[in-house]
Design a protein around this motif. Sequence first.
Motif, PDB file in Angstrom:
ATOM      1  N   VAL A  18       3.808   9.847   4.197  1.00 57.74           N
ATOM      2  CA  VAL A  18       3.357   8.829   3.241  1.00 57.74           C
ATOM      3  C   VAL A  18       4.437   7.770   3.101  1.00 57.74           C
ATOM      4  O   VAL A  18       5.612   8.088   2.915  1.00 57.74           O
ATOM      5  N   MET A  19       4.011   6.535   3.216  1.00 58.65           N
ATOM      6  CA  MET A  19       4.960   5.436   3.128  1.00 58.65           C
ATOM      7  C   MET A  19       4.417   4.379   2.176  1.00 58.65           C
ATOM      8  O   MET A  19       3.208   4.201   2.059  1.00 58.65           O
ATOM      9  N   LYS A  20       5.316   3.717   1.474  1.00 53.99           N
ATOM     10  CA  LYS A  20       4.951   2.484   0.779  1.00 53.99           C
ATOM     11  C   LYS A  20       5.392   1.368   1.676  1.00 53.99           C
ATOM     12  O   LYS A  20       6.578   1.279   2.026  1.00 53.99           O
ATOM     13  N   ASP A  21       4.476   0.526   2.117  1.00 49.65           N
ATOM     14  CA  ASP A  21       4.918  -0.650   2.859  1.00 49.65           C
ATOM     15  C   ASP A  21       4.399  -1.892   2.155  1.00 49.65           C
ATOM     16  O   ASP A  21       3.270  -1.949   1.689  1.00 49.65           O
ATOM     17  N   SER A  22       5.274  -2.876   2.051  1.00 53.58           N
ATOM     18  CA  SER A  22       4.835  -4.119   1.425  1.00 53.58           C
ATOM     19  C   SER A  22       5.303  -5.301   2.237  1.00 53.58           C
ATOM     20  O   SER A  22       6.233  -5.202   3.038  1.00 53.58           O
ATOM     21  N   TYR A  23       4.629  -6.403   2.015  1.00 55.14           N
ATOM     22  CA  TYR A  23       4.918  -7.649   2.724  1.00 55.14           C
ATOM     23  C   TYR A  23       4.836  -8.779   1.732  1.00 55.14           C
ATOM     24  O   TYR A  23       3.909  -8.823   0.921  1.00 55.14           O
ATOM     25  N   SER A  24       5.815  -9.666   1.799  1.00 59.97           N
ATOM     26  CA  SER A  24       5.749 -10.882   0.992  1.00 59.97           C
ATOM     27  C   SER A  24       5.423 -12.037   1.917  1.00 59.97           C
ATOM     28  O   SER A  24       5.837 -12.049   3.086  1.00 59.97           O
ATOM     29  N   PHE A  25       4.643 -12.953   1.414  1.00 56.91           N
ATOM     30  CA  PHE A  25       4.282 -14.163   2.169  1.00 56.91           C
ATOM     31  C   PHE A  25       4.709 -15.354   1.330  1.00 56.91           C
ATOM     32  O   PHE A  25       4.234 -15.503   0.201  1.00 56.91           O
ATOM     33  N   ASP A  26       5.585 -16.165   1.877  1.00 54.82           N
ATOM     34  CA  ASP A  26       6.091 -17.331   1.162  1.00 54.82           C
ATOM     35  C   ASP A  26       5.944 -18.581   2.014  1.00 54.82           C
ATOM     36  O   ASP A  26       6.001 -18.517   3.247  1.00 54.82           O
ATOM     37  N   MET A  27       5.844 -19.735   1.329  1.00 48.90           N
ATOM     38  CA  MET A  27       5.718 -20.991   2.053  1.00 48.90           C
ATOM     39  C   MET A  27       7.078 -21.548   2.466  1.00 48.90           C
ATOM     40  O   MET A  27       7.146 -22.467   3.269  1.00 48.90           O
ATOM     41  N   GLY A  29       9.869  -1.345   3.215  1.00 53.60           N
ATOM     42  CA  GLY A  29       9.276  -0.005   3.302  1.00 53.60           C
ATOM     43  C   GLY A  29      10.053   1.029   2.516  1.00 53.60           C
ATOM     44  O   GLY A  29      11.274   0.938   2.365  1.00 53.60           O
ATOM     45  N   ILE A  30       9.322   2.010   2.012  1.00 55.87           N
ATOM     46  CA  ILE A  30       9.942   3.186   1.379  1.00 55.87           C
ATOM     47  C   ILE A  30       9.261   4.432   1.942  1.00 55.87           C
ATOM     48  O   ILE A  30       8.032   4.494   2.000  1.00 55.87           O
ATOM     49  N   GLY A  31      10.062   5.393   2.351  1.00 48.69           N
ATOM     50  CA  GLY A  31       9.510   6.664   2.825  1.00 48.69           C
ATOM     51  C   GLY A  31       9.206   7.557   1.635  1.00 48.69           C
ATOM     52  O   GLY A  31      10.084   8.236   1.117  1.00 48.69           O
ATOM     53  N   VAL A  32       7.955   7.533   1.197  1.00 46.43           N
ATOM     54  CA  VAL A  32       7.591   8.195  -0.057  1.00 46.43           C
ATOM     55  C   VAL A  32       7.656   9.718   0.066  1.00 46.43           C
ATOM     56  O   VAL A  32       8.285  10.393  -0.746  1.00 46.43           O
ATOM     57  N   SER A  33       7.015  10.267   1.106  1.00 49.63           N
ATOM     58  CA  SER A  33       7.066  11.725   1.240  1.00 49.63           C
ATOM     59  C   SER A  33       8.482  12.174   1.603  1.00 49.63           C
ATOM     60  O   SER A  33       8.954  13.221   1.166  1.00 49.63           O
ATOM     61  N   ARG A  34       9.179  11.360   2.373  1.00 47.38           N
ATOM     62  CA  ARG A  34      10.568  11.685   2.709  1.00 47.38           C
ATOM     63  C   ARG A  34      11.437  11.763   1.453  1.00 47.38           C
ATOM     64  O   ARG A  34      12.356  12.583   1.372  1.00 47.38           O
ATOM     65  N   LEU A  35      11.131  10.904   0.465  1.00 45.20           N
ATOM     66  CA  LEU A  35      11.921  10.916  -0.774  1.00 45.20           C
ATOM     67  C   LEU A  35      11.909  12.279  -1.439  1.00 45.20           C
ATOM     68  O   LEU A  35      12.887  12.703  -2.058  1.00 45.20           O
ATOM     69  N   MET A  36      10.779  12.970  -1.312  1.00 45.81           N
ATOM     70  CA  MET A  36      10.697  14.302  -1.918  1.00 45.81           C
ATOM     71  C   MET A  36      11.699  15.235  -1.246  1.00 45.81           C
ATOM     72  O   MET A  36      12.401  16.003  -1.924  1.00 45.81           O
ATOM     73  N   ALA A  37      11.806  15.148   0.071  1.00 44.96           N
ATOM     74  CA  ALA A  37      12.789  15.967   0.787  1.00 44.96           C
ATOM     75  C   ALA A  37      14.201  15.542   0.411  1.00 44.96           C
ATOM     76  O   ALA A  37      15.096  16.375   0.253  1.00 44.96           O
ATOM     77  N   VAL A  38      14.410  14.245   0.240  1.00 47.44           N
ATOM     78  CA  VAL A  38      15.740  13.743  -0.109  1.00 47.44           C
ATOM     79  C   VAL A  38      16.167  14.280  -1.477  1.00 47.44           C
ATOM     80  O   VAL A  38      17.311  14.707  -1.666  1.00 47.44           O
ATOM     81  N   LEU A  39      15.244  14.270  -2.426  1.00 47.67           N
ATOM     82  CA  LEU A  39      15.572  14.815  -3.747  1.00 47.67           C
ATOM     83  C   LEU A  39      15.921  16.290  -3.645  1.00 47.67           C
ATOM     84  O   LEU A  39      16.857  16.772  -4.289  1.00 47.67           O
ATOM     85  N   GLN A  84       0.853  -1.182   0.000  1.00 46.10           N
ATOM     86  CA  GLN A  84       0.000   0.000   0.000  1.00 46.10           C
ATOM     87  C   GLN A  84       0.893   1.237   0.000  1.00 46.10           C
ATOM     88  O   GLN A  84       2.038   1.187   0.437  1.00 46.10           O
ATOM     89  N   ILE A  85       0.344   2.322  -0.518  1.00 45.28           N
ATOM     90  CA  ILE A  85       1.000   3.627  -0.424  1.00 45.28           C
ATOM     91  C   ILE A  85       0.046   4.445   0.424  1.00 45.28           C
ATOM     92  O   ILE A  85      -1.051   4.782  -0.009  1.00 45.28           O
ATOM     93  N   GLN A  86       0.459   4.728   1.670  1.00 47.89           N
ATOM     94  CA  GLN A  86      -0.551   5.106   2.655  1.00 47.89           C
ATOM     95  C   GLN A  86       0.001   6.118   3.636  1.00 47.89           C
ATOM     96  O   GLN A  86       1.214   6.205   3.845  1.00 47.89           O
ATOM     97  N   THR A  87      -0.889   6.878   4.226  1.00 49.00           N
ATOM     98  CA  THR A  87      -0.493   7.895   5.189  1.00 49.00           C
ATOM     99  C   THR A  87      -0.341   7.279   6.569  1.00 49.00           C
ATOM    100  O   THR A  87      -1.266   6.648   7.072  1.00 49.00           O
ATOM    101  N   LYS A  88       0.836   7.448   7.151  1.00 47.62           N
ATOM    102  CA  LYS A  88       1.129   6.835   8.441  1.00 47.62           C
ATOM    103  C   LYS A  88       1.372   7.899   9.490  1.00 47.62           C
ATOM    104  O   LYS A  88       1.655   9.046   9.177  1.00 47.62           O
TER     105      LYS A  88
END
Lengths: 579, 579
Positions: free
Chosen positions: B158-167, B455-465, B136-140
């Motif tokens: 705003v953060m992108k957080d993802s999760y992988s589920f594997d067997m 995770g990726i700090g999406v709004s933070r990336l704008m400041a980083v750029l 999701q790309i979501q406000t945290k």
Amino acid sequence: MITRLSSLFLRTLREDPADAEVPSHKLLVRAGYIRRAAPGVYSWLPLGLRTLRKIEDVVREEMNAIGGQELLFPALLPREPYERTNRWTEYGDHLFRLKDRKDNDMLLGPTHEEMFTQTVKDLYSSYKDFPVTLYQIQTKYRDEERPRAGILRGREFVMKDSYSFDMSDAGLDESYAAHRRAYQAIFDRLGVSYAICQATSGAMGGSASEEFLAVSENGEDTFVRATDGSYAANVEAVVTQPGVEKPIEGQPEAVEYDTPDAETIATLVEWARGEGLDVTAADTLKCVVVKVTAPGEEPELLGVLVPGDREVDMKRLAASLEPSEVAMAEDADFRKNPFLVRGYVGPRGLAANGVRVLADPRVVPGTAWITGADAPNRHVVGLVAGRDFEVDGYIEAAKIREGDPAPEGQGTLTLERGIEIGHIFQLGRKYTEAFDVQILDESGKRSVPTMGSYGIGVSRLMAVLAEQRHDDKGLNWPVEVAPYQVHVVVANKDAAAMEAGERLAGELDDAGIEVLFDDRPKVSPGVKFKDAELLGMPFAVVLGRSFADGIVELRVRGGETLEIPADEAVAKVQELVRG
Amino acid sequence: MITRLSSLFLRTLREDPADAEVPSHKLLVRAGYIRRAAPGVYSWLPLGLRTLRKIEDVVREEMNAIGGQELLFPALLPREPYERTNRWTEYGDHLFRLKDRKDNDMLLGPTHEEMFTQTVKDLYSSYKDFPVTLYQIQTKYRDEERPRAGILRGREFVMKDSYSFDMSDAGLDESYAAHRRAYQAIFDRLGVSYAICQATSGAMGGSASEEFLAVSENGEDTFVRATDGSYAANVEAVVTQPGVEKPIEGQPEAVEYDTPDAETIATLVEWARGEGLDVTAADTLKCVVVKVTAPGEEPELLGVLVPGDREVDMKRLAASLEPSEVAMAEDADFRKNPFLVRGYVGPRGLAANGVRVLADPRVVPGTAWITGADAPNRHVVGLVAGRDFEVDGYIEAAKIREGDPAPEGQGTLTLERGIEIGHIFQLGRKYTEAFDVQILDESGKRSVPTMGSYGIGVSRLMAVLAEQRHDDKGLNWPVEVAPYQVHVVVANKDAAAMEAGERLAGELDDAGIEVLFDDRPKVSPGVKFKDAELLGMPFAVVLGRSFADGIVELRVRGGETLEIPADEAVAKVQELVRG
């Protein structure tokens, strides 16, 4: 990119969720669009998120088309600006309040008038910067008492809210008209069936105010439409046709009677008929005693007069009295005021004791009424308005009925249920004054801009579309916001059919069509068809029994099924998608 | 659609905001991209929102490319799932907690492991459904103690957080590798200068763990890189090269000395040199006493031994001891334990009194040290590890220094500052076990899937750029995420120039280029140029003095200026935008 049902994060349900009452809630959960996280708080699963985003895009495009500029305010807000407008308190239990680690009061934004106004004040100072229309599509929070019906009334929900800022009232009229057009364009594109209803502007103040109501039997709002189609209004805003004034001269004198056991309108009419009077409930006058509390004042009694065949509609009465609050008088009030004789209250006794009296517009001078005589078991017959009693004014309080005359001779009224999907209104200077927004006008003088306020329930629209467009098998999305435009179903166990399905899905994808591909190898055709209907893509291409003969089925959801040569499928789907 | 500066909701500022310390914060506020609403809470103004959305789109595209499926969880969450994992408590003051009107505990999601895990449990039951990657790309929300630097460290972000589920663990390795590639693609597309650093997996448990750190002198994180470029790690994860073991035999006996006024390493070295010993601080042994508190246990003393030329780095020590918490021993602890003689603590005294002792990896058997003799004004010389004292184990606690050897012979280490923009790690079964996720495997047995967390700090990336790409005049966006690709500036008062500017803006727009058009009639060329540099579009076309000769300037932000014939401008801009 083709989305495959074999890997899509989705599990359709055959059973309705236990807490669901309305079809949109049942179907959106069963079809895996949304999932409950807490009461009134929902997660958006992949299909639901796609449709939500597409609805947002339609709203965004039409807002941009009228020159709206998109920005985004936080959901987590400081208390101060809301304190300034008193809404920190006024919102009561509807506001989610919290404290941060430094004990600062914060809130989750239920609406952002304060933030928009403050930002315009900070950035703009000259008339040359105006008019300006700003909007956001944003997640809002309201702690509803009874969150219901899934995303129809959530506690976390997506809304488009916009505000226009103009230097003149004429400018506000233009901004208002532009929003009205944009809203019509949005709801038309989405294929929503809706009515634009005159609305009261309520506590917000301001003048013009209209609600966009989606027609739905599961709506919480009641509205009226004139039979000739030229008028619609929510019940709070309906204006009653005044009664016809009659000459007072020549009318018989009022006579009081003993009327034992006639405390209700029905028993009173029965008694009158027993006396040989040719009357109905409409000839009696109901005197309802309520308590009105103006902001910051003590409660005060008020008498409301309505014809005896009508109820007082508390929602209409409340809307008429805003910003005061209103409640029925209680036993304690009757005990404290012995002149109030329950069941026998009349307009004369109220007036004689200094209680303000407001009447339904039908109670015009010269009309004669059977009503209470302010003493136990006593009524009066032939009490004439303007002769035997006076009123302090008129009020919209009586319940509206199917068949009532429309306000301006547009036939009669029908009553319908609707769901509020949009609201536009002329807010005026309430917030610009609260934040002391001073703008230099052309002559160099300071002037306070006037605002319009406009909202659309974006996530609610998804439920409304589900509500208006489903059948007993499932959802049925308009092309514009369907998660995918076409659903390709391989319903034939031949390897050749699966291969052809792959190829077709690829060709559709290449043609710019959004494809949901049911490639599940071990699922029966029956289950695939049921899922396709439940999920509700507008078109489905089925590779079924006749595939061996080079024929595929093209199914229009909720409509016809065509058999067409497989090699014409892409062109035909393109044609349908373009509409 | 062309955006015009004459109507864009924007006010550039010449002065830095008072609360801003780092360039990205100053410039993003001055250029009207963001605006402070509360400490650590920002509004996105039109330009800022455009760039934020474009960054989100880059992240989304690369996540979709590795098969990630997007969904969206609420920000307002119930307490129960977070209670189940104990994070309701563990988050401490960092969590925004609130109550709804029914007094239910709720929170604003700081991260959504619980929701992802619970949802996978509810929807999936068979190994055939796996692997699955959801994002999701979501406000945290996190209630940071010191929100700082604008959107670099916000409380709403705003953060992108993802999760992988594997067997299987092998599957997790693949999902992890896919994310690593996707992150590289994202940061490369955005033109961020970054290092992939080995990280400790910390309280989350799990094995592989890497952080993506954007190189920036204003970063809060310190990381190391090997001079040969083959190794990078955050300081917590740096592995110290062990010292060389020496034979114990033949080493002189330890001798105790009176060492008045030698309570610090510096005074101790001075004393030793006075005694004729050829030693430096690296020959002394610092015994630092700390208190360690394991979850649910009482605090316990711990002795940490490091060479005297090194400080104990509390962040490294804390990372080594997680999930226990660690703090320096206080006066009260010294008073309670008289064997701890401040300034003269030695390893023998600690061991003799049952205190656990962990040493820096340089303190190997056979190394001889000058250290405390556990009595006031007494030190011991020639105390040999493995002969005169034993340690209970080794620990990474000493501060890393520029020039230290890299762990595996890749040269020496350089120290750099960075901003965490991404983190990928193998989370394992912590959450799937907590929620009892049982999946039928191929043999029909129940099995618990293993997770990766990314995770990726999406709004933070704008400041980083902004941080990495500004100059003293303003911002300088990469084409991919600039609010507009080209800025057309009319800097010539002739009506013909304004008309030509209109025409050019229209042609660029028709060519699919996103145009910001400075059409302000009464603003001087100087102000327009300053604004253009501050706002930072990658390319600007200026209709200036030479416009009369059919020449326009094409300025590359932060680069060269070309003079080109006006009728070649569109083609040239297209070429530059395509890169």
